[in-house]
Design an enzyme around this catalytic site. Sequence first.
Site, short mmCIF file in Angstrom:
data_model
loop_
_atom_site.label_atom_id
_atom_site.label_comp_id
_atom_site.label_asym_id
_atom_site.label_seq_id
_atom_site.Cartn_x
_atom_site.Cartn_y
_atom_site.Cartn_z
N SER A 148 31.33 43.85 34.55
CA SER A 148 31.24 43.76 32.99
C SER A 148 30.16 44.99 32.81
CB SER A 148 30.28 42.43 32.75
OG SER A 148 29.94 42.65 31.16
N TYR A 161 24.18 35.48 33.57
CA TYR A 161 25.39 36.37 33.37
C TYR A 161 25.17 37.69 34.06
CZ TYR A 161 29.86 38.15 31.44
OH TYR A 161 31.21 38.66 31.44
P1 NAD Z 1 38.86 33.82 29.10
O1 NAD Z 1 37.84 32.93 28.71
O2 NAD Z 1 39.79 34.29 27.98
O3 NAD Z 1 39.90 33.42 30.33
C1 NAD Z 1 39.01 33.10 31.54
C2 NAD Z 1 40.34 32.18 32.21
O4 NAD Z 1 39.53 31.71 33.60
C3 NAD Z 1 40.94 30.98 31.77
O5 NAD Z 1 42.11 30.84 31.75
C4 NAD Z 1 39.89 30.02 32.40
O6 NAD Z 1 40.86 28.55 31.87
C5 NAD Z 1 39.81 30.28 33.67
N1 NAD Z 1 38.70 29.80 34.15
C6 NAD Z 1 37.55 29.47 33.76
N2 NAD Z 1 36.77 28.69 34.74
C7 NAD Z 1 37.27 28.67 35.77
C8 NAD Z 1 37.15 28.13 36.99
N3 NAD Z 1 35.75 27.58 37.23
N4 NAD Z 1 38.08 28.21 37.80
C9 NAD Z 1 39.34 28.62 37.52
N5 NAD Z 1 39.48 29.18 36.33
C10 NAD Z 1 38.59 29.26 35.35
O7 NAD Z 1 37.84 34.98 29.55
P2 NAD Z 1 38.23 36.60 29.79
O8 NAD Z 1 37.75 37.27 28.36
O9 NAD Z 1 39.75 37.05 30.12
O10 NAD Z 1 37.17 36.87 30.98
C11 NAD Z 1 37.64 37.40 32.13
C12 NAD Z 1 36.73 37.69 33.14
O11 NAD Z 1 36.25 38.96 32.67
C13 NAD Z 1 35.54 36.96 33.31
O12 NAD Z 1 34.81 37.12 34.74
C14 NAD Z 1 34.58 37.64 32.30
O13 NAD Z 1 33.18 37.60 32.65
C15 NAD Z 1 35.07 39.13 32.37
N6 NAD Z 1 34.47 39.99 31.35
C16 NAD Z 1 35.02 39.47 30.14
C17 NAD Z 1 34.79 40.29 28.79
C18 NAD Z 1 35.41 39.86 27.62
O14 NAD Z 1 34.78 40.58 26.72
N7 NAD Z 1 36.21 39.11 27.26
C19 NAD Z 1 33.84 41.40 28.85
C20 NAD Z 1 33.32 41.60 30.24
C21 NAD Z 1 33.80 41.24 31.49
#
Ligand code: NAD
Length: 284
Positions: A148, A161
């Site tokens: 991230s 985080y």
């Molecule tokens: P999101 O919440 O849209 O989707 C997350 C997915 O992971 C969902 O399908 C959820 O059901 C699944 N999930 C959550 N906990 C779980 C578990 N314990 N076991 C299995 N599945 C699980 O999230 P996103 O925005 O797509 O983020 C995905 C990744 O990218 C994460 O690691 C997040 O930290 C990272 N990230 C996201 C952003 C952002 O702005 N969206 C920015 C930086 C990093």
Amino acid sequence: MARFEGKAALITGGALGIGGATARRLAAEGASVLIADIDDGAAAANVKRIIDAGGKAVAAHIDVSSSKDCRRMVDETVGAFGRLDILVQNAFSVISGESRVHGDAISVEEEDWDYGIDVLVKALYLGAKHAVPHMREVGGGSIINLASVHSLLQETGMLVYETGKAAVVGLTRQLAVQYGPDGIRANAIGPGHIVGEGLSEMWAENPTGHAFFANQYPLRRTGKPEEIAAGIAFLCSDDASFITGHTLMIDGGLTVQLQEKFGLRQAHYALENPDHNFTFGALD
Ligand code: NAD
């Protein structure tokens, strides 16, 4: 173009958001995909979307905070497709996960620290532990870990985080050095603010808040899951055959922006938008 024809990919959190778009992208380029997720309904819907588009996908109910599930997700992928070439370690909920671990060293409860570090870091070590032997069997593979902008930049209230996401960068570099001789590449992706299904619902209630947020970025917008999926597909492909141990920031320039004039610009923006609602909703 079918860069992943004949390959099998396992994507944690592959139902929605970045993982959802990545599952569709890898499948569209020929990979057979296993979606490992806690949200069975959303995982089934994404599988259907992939199959309707002519791709191959299955879902498994997996909670990556469980070490048994981290083993089972690999077994199920190999059971379904006979091999494992690509592991995308992405699962973490940007809304419920982040609010659960929100806080500083004084306020964060020990059990929430454990949960956050289990999902953000330990699950990735376990995924590699079980996936690497199968990648060795097919002569190599690619591991992508979701880092991230918070791996590099710090904000108050983000102890768990940010500690976890910084560790993702170190873990990825370690895997790259350790398993490079086996033809296994390990890279991380550092997204900026990416609006998937969950965040788009949240921002729909606060569009001015979203505009304020977007205005922090040099590109003056937030990102889309497909823009991260494109970077993941690149790093998994032979186009990136000499890239390992790298963290690719896909962040609209956020982490290269000098902050000096940034506060001034935001102050002007606030003055020009007096009705602005600065509440950041669930992330606060
Ligand atoms: P999101 O919440 O849209 O989707 C997350 C997915 O992971 C969902 O399908 C959820 O059901 C699944 N999930 C959550 N906990 C779980 C578990 N314990 N076991 C299995 N599945 C699980 O999230 P996103 O925005 O797509 O983020 C995905 C990744 O990218 C994460 O690691 C997040 O930290 C990272 N990230 C996201 C952003 C952002 O702005 N969206 C920015 C930086 C990093």
